[in-house]
Design an enzyme around this catalytic site. Structure first.
Site, PDB file in Angstrom:
ATOM      1  N   ASP A  36     -96.288 -37.672 -71.534  1.00 51.70           N
ATOM      2  CA  ASP A  36     -94.937 -37.704 -70.979  1.00 51.70           C
ATOM      3  C   ASP A  36     -93.928 -37.136 -71.986  1.00 51.70           C
ATOM      4  OD1 ASP A  36     -92.488 -38.561 -69.744  1.00 51.70           O
ATOM      5  OD2 ASP A  36     -93.581 -40.170 -68.751  1.00 51.70           O
ATOM      6  N   THR A  75     -89.997 -37.782 -64.469  1.00 53.38           N
ATOM      7  CA  THR A  75     -91.364 -38.286 -64.618  1.00 53.38           C
ATOM      8  C   THR A  75     -92.124 -38.312 -63.300  1.00 53.38           C
ATOM      9  OG1 THR A  75     -90.771 -39.612 -66.543  1.00 53.38           O
ATOM     10  CG2 THR A  75     -92.722 -40.293 -65.322  1.00 53.38           C
ATOM     11  N   ASP A 332     -95.590 -34.027 -67.938  1.00 53.79           N
ATOM     12  CA  ASP A 332     -94.833 -34.122 -66.690  1.00 53.79           C
ATOM     13  C   ASP A 332     -93.488 -33.411 -66.758  1.00 53.79           C
ATOM     14  OD1 ASP A 332     -93.955 -35.957 -68.583  1.00 53.79           O
ATOM     15  OD2 ASP A 332     -93.302 -37.412 -67.089  1.00 53.79           O
ATOM     16  N   HIS A 333     -93.024 -33.105 -67.955  1.00 56.23           N
ATOM     17  CA  HIS A 333     -91.769 -32.388 -68.194  1.00 56.23           C
ATOM     18  C   HIS A 333     -91.600 -32.261 -69.702  1.00 56.23           C
ATOM     19  CE1 HIS A 333     -90.088 -36.263 -69.361  1.00 56.23           C
ATOM     20  NE2 HIS A 333     -90.449 -36.755 -68.190  1.00 56.23           N
TER      21      HIS A 333
END
Length: 540
Positions: A36, A75, A332-333
């Site tokens: 994450d 997320t 996720d980013h």
């Protein structure tokens, strides 16, 4: 609901079976890891300095320019793309939270991983559920094609475990703030109780400051956060006894998730029989550290070095078990560093103007148009909703005023109405070339998205009032939030660095090819990535 998703998963297949061909046999255990907030910028910076788990994976096929093509880089949307092969416009996961004014409860916000149909809940005190995910995941497809396969999701956040796991999951475990919990009724493996007991012991004991290596201490420059009496940059993750919140914002958190994953693999004997198994792992500490400290200081350095060691230990344990396993890793980013440190490095970064908050903007529009009610609902950027209590003519006037007011603000790059987005076709070019309106289109859902999508300019941090645990964030349409690494690894795979721009939605069809799963490519947005050793893509 389970029967419906089974039917949807089965419908994706041209031939609902694990296909056999000239490609290498599928791995017995496929592990998909999301780190994450691991931006491609962070990965590029630290990759030469990491000699554990990341170094091993880097000997596989590494795509430096993986993209979350859409604008809503949060997320829940990010995780929903990794194992569905589809963008948020198709998955329905357009944000971590969206507004549903038809809700009977007073809280009109809907959390992406809740079932708001359960009475007595709210978007912050909810029943965990995958009900909002509109498409099957790779695990759902695998279970439909190969009933003997096991599918497990383990994560530091419930929304990661839900959107990577999907609906047909044998086990799903996530951190609920104090322990690893589940939304399923399956009998828990013994390792869950052991992990919870071990973590409880860690939290109960005080944690002295970590001893940073020279690599990290060189980054230990305290930077004051504007608006609060706090500086970041030289933290060492000391915590008081019983502080579970500080445990979550520390390198020890990812270690606990990986330890649980290793225990579940052993307890369930994943990867030990003829049917391939799937395990998704969501590692959340990098995100919590990024939010609390930013990404440019000693704290992030300590986090990434610790994660590298923990991943190395996890892989070595798998090696010792003799399991034939493969790994895919992504994020996720990404994330933006704190504006205060960016300015020290010559970047004209700033925090968002509080006047852009929907409530504040709504008050001004209400006064100008002589309207009652909040007029606008939302935050300072992203999805902005018009108050449904307004008369249609007043709603139209309020939308025109809001679009003009946001677009005129010097911190706003674009203010795009839902009607404009409905007319924009889904982009088909390379994701690094998309316009802002195309990025917004890829995360637009007519039912859940706002009436107005506000996109801030580059390096405008959408946190007007930072706190002790929230000084930096993500969620923008810019490459520091969109661009992430995508890595595929299997033993004996030749190392290959690839620089072309791809999307996270390409992971699922590529892994489906590794597993030999055939499905209808028109049912997803992604494509199988050709040229990866040991993966034979089917013709589209």
């Amino acid at each position: 609901m389970r029967n419906l998703i089974l039917a949807a998963a089965a419908a994706l297949f041209a031939n609902p079976a694990v296909a056999q061909g000239s490609a290498p046999p599928p791995p017995r255990l496929l592990i998909v890891i999301s780190v994450d907030q691991l931006s491609a910028d962070l990965f590029d910076e630290y990759r030469p300095l990491l000699f554990g788990g990341f170094a091993r994976l880097s000997r596989g096929t590494v795509f430096r320019n993986g993209y979350h093509g859409y604008a809503a880089t949060e997320t829940c949307p990010g995780h929903s793309t990794i194992l569905t092969g589809s963008r948020p416009a198709r998955t329905g996961i357009i944000a971590n939270n969206w507004v549903d004014q038809s809700q009977a409860r007073s809280d009109k916000s809907v959390y992406c991983a809740e079932d708001e149909r359960v009475s007595g809940g709210s978007s912050s005190a909810y029943t965990v559920s995958p009900v909002h995910l509109r498409v099957p995941t790779l695990g759902d497809l695998l279970k439909a094609a190969s009933p003997g396969s096991r599918h497990v999701a383990i994560a530091g956040k419930d929304r990661s475990a839900v959107t990577m796991g999907g609906r047909i999951v044998d086990q799903r475990w996530y951190w609920d703030g104090k322990r690893f919990a589940t939304d399923l009724r399956a009998t828990p493996p013994a390792s869950v109780a052991r992990a919870n007991a071990a973590v409880a012991g860690l939290i109960a004991a005080p944690q002295p400051p970590l001893d940073p290596p020279q690599l990290c201490s060189a980054k230990a420059r305290p930077v004051a956060i504007e608006g609060i009496d706090r500086s970041v940059g030289d933290g060492r993750f000391a915590r008081a006894a019983g502080d579970s919140a500080a445990f979550r914002i520390s390198p020890a958190f990812d270690g606990a998730v990986l330890a649980l994953a290793a225990g579940v693999i052993e307890d369930m004997q994943l990867g030990r029989d003829a049917a391939p198994d799937l395990l998704s792992i969501g590692l959340a500490a990098t995100d919590y550290v990024g939010h609390a400290y930013g990404s440019g200081g000693q704290e992030m350095c300590l986090q990434l070095l610790s994660l590298d060691r923990d991943l190395g230990d996890f892989f070595r344990q798998l090696d010792g078990s003799g399991i034939d396993y493969a790994v895919a890793l992504t994020a996720d980013h990404g994330g933006q560093d704190i504006p205060e440190r960016l300015r020290l490095n010559g970047i004209a970064a700033q925090r968002v103007d509080p006047a852009l908050e929907a409530a504040e903007m709504g008050k001004r529009i209400a006064a100008k148009l002589k309207l009652e009610g909040p007029v606008l609902i939302g935050d300072s950027s992203g999805d902005i909703y018009l108050d449904r209590a307004l008369r249609p003519a007043d709603r139209a006037s309020a939308l025109r005023e809001a679009a003009a007011a946001y677009a005129a603000h010097p911190q706003v790059a674009a203010a795009i109405t839902a009607d404009q987005l409905r007319r924009v076709p889904m982009p088909t070019s390379s994701p690094d070339r998309w316009s802002l309106i195309e990025r917004a289109r890829a995360s637009f859902d007519a039912e859940r998205s706002g009436d107005l999508i506000v996109l801030l300019r580059q390096y405008v941090m959408p946190i007007a009032n930072p706190s002790r645990t929230y000084v930096a964030t993500h969620g923008s349409p810019w490459d520091y939030d969109r661009r992430v690494p995508i890595i595929f690894w299997r033993p004996a795979m030749a190392a290959a660095d690839r620089n072309e721009a791809i999307e996270t939605i390409d992971i699922m069809p590529t892994l489906a090819a590794m597993l030999g799963l055939r499905f209808d490519p028109a049912a997803i947005d992604g494509k199988c990535l050709a040229g990866i050793e040991g993966i034979a893509c089917q013709p589209r």
